[in-house]
Design an enzyme around this catalytic site. Structure first.
Site, short mmCIF file in Angstrom:
data_model
loop_
_atom_site.label_atom_id
_atom_site.label_comp_id
_atom_site.label_asym_id
_atom_site.label_seq_id
_atom_site.Cartn_x
_atom_site.Cartn_y
_atom_site.Cartn_z
N TYR A 146 -31.67 -29.85 -34.71
CA TYR A 146 -32.30 -31.14 -34.97
C TYR A 146 -32.93 -31.71 -33.71
O TYR A 146 -34.11 -32.08 -33.69
CB TYR A 146 -31.27 -32.11 -35.55
CG TYR A 146 -31.77 -33.53 -35.66
CD1 TYR A 146 -32.80 -33.87 -36.53
CD2 TYR A 146 -31.22 -34.56 -34.87
CE1 TYR A 146 -33.26 -35.18 -36.63
CE2 TYR A 146 -31.67 -35.86 -34.96
CZ TYR A 146 -32.69 -36.16 -35.84
OH TYR A 146 -33.16 -37.45 -35.93
N ILE B 114 -46.73 -34.76 -44.67
CA ILE B 114 -47.36 -34.81 -43.34
C ILE B 114 -47.62 -33.42 -42.76
O ILE B 114 -48.40 -33.29 -41.81
CB ILE B 114 -46.54 -35.65 -42.35
CG1 ILE B 114 -45.15 -35.03 -42.09
CG2 ILE B 114 -46.42 -37.08 -42.85
CD1 ILE B 114 -44.39 -35.70 -40.96
N ALA C 277 -39.26 -37.68 -41.39
CA ALA C 277 -38.57 -36.72 -40.53
C ALA C 277 -37.52 -35.98 -41.34
O ALA C 277 -37.07 -36.44 -42.39
CB ALA C 277 -37.89 -37.42 -39.35
#
Length: 304
Positions: free
Chosen positions: A125, A37, A60
């Site tokens: 994160y 992506i 992710a």
């Protein structure tokens, strides 16, 4: 409706694939090997070729502790990738559904977080996921972002599967008891995403797009969640005995990244906008255990 899924090898991605395989929808699901992506050329070529109505981004970087040591890699997965997807989807008029996290909050609240509550991530994160949200909302008018928490399923590595594995070999499990959150079944997240996609395709009002929370319907500590998992595992015959579950403090289990002490998310805005109730995580545990038991029995029959 045509749906393209990214992050197909993760928990939500695999649950989505399970459901899409049983549907009559046109769909594709890609892991990083076939769709990175963060690669603009790869994203553009896939969108032009398949021409989806909806893209569901389940990709992710989720290694919370490793993110502290490799922030550039975390940023590529959680900021650059979502930004590329959002720009491409925005330009093509494609709806984008994206998953985010409770880690955008610092965990100091005393009541479930609303979407409008101030964000203050405490680690790399959470910071990268928050910036990913911002990039998406600024680049893609037809975006829906779901923040979720404490995800578990029959797929991949997760807390539930870890507890089952450890319980089979140990007489005692020491589990953090001063962090509270809402367990969320990845299968329910997948169901919610497909429901949202269907409603978007049917033409909802512009106000339906935006940021939402989707998590379990009640909260508890990691320690109490472990106890529930072990009890349920015994009931279905996945465990022959139950180890002693002892609650410990966060300070007794140090990690590189700070965990939010309070991660309960209020899902009422999503229910109002799309009619989707919060995840019944207890039901999700039962579904997960049933799937794992079937998998174990199938593996046993193949060996014998």
């Amino acid at each position: 409706m045509k749906i393209l899924v990214t992050g197909a090898n993760g928990q939500v991605g695999r649950c989505l694939t399970d459901r899409l395989q049983r549907s009559e929808l046109a769909w594709e699901a890609h892991g990083r090997a076939t769709l990175d992506i963060a690669d603009e050329g790869s994203v553009t070529s896939h969108l032009e070729r398949f021409a989806p109505d909806v893209v569901v981004n389940a990709a992710a970087y989720t290694a919370v502790d490793k993110a502290e040591q490799e922030p550039e890699i975390a940023a590529r997965g959680n900021i650059e990738g979502p930004a590329v997807l959002a720009q491409a989807c925005g330009a093509a008029g494609i709806a984008l559904l994206h998953l985010s996290t409770d880690y955008v909050f610092d965990g100091t609240a005393t009541q479930p977080y609303q979407v409008s509550d101030p964000v203050s991530p405490a680690g790399v994160y959470g910071m990268t996921k928050l910036e990913g949200e911002n990039r998406i909302l600024s680049a893609c008018p037809r975006a829906v972002i779901l923040r979720t928490a404490w995800v578990f399923s029959e797929h991949c590595n997760n807390f539930l599967k870890t507890m089952l594995r450890l319980a089979a070999d140990r007489d005692e499990l020491r589990v953090v008891g001063d962090q509270v959150g809402c367990p969320t079944y990845a299968g329910h997240i997948a169901d919610a995403l497909l429901e949202i996609a269907g409603q978007i395709q049917a033409g909802p009002a512009q106000a339906a797009y935006g940021l939402y929370h989707y998590a379990g319907d009640s909260g508890l500590s990691w320690c109490d969640f472990a106890r529930y998992i072990i009890d349920a595992g015994q009931e279905v015959g996945m465990l022959q005995r139950a180890p002693l579950i002892t609650g410990i403090t966060t300070s007794e289990f140090p990690t590189l990244a700070m965990r939010p002490a309070y991660s309960m998310l209020d899902s009422s805005a999503l229910q109002s906008a799309f009619g989707i109730a919060p995840s019944d995580w207890r039901q999700g545990v039962r579904q997960t255990l049933a799937a794992l038991k079937t998998e174990r029995e199938r593996a046993g029959s193949l060996v014998s």
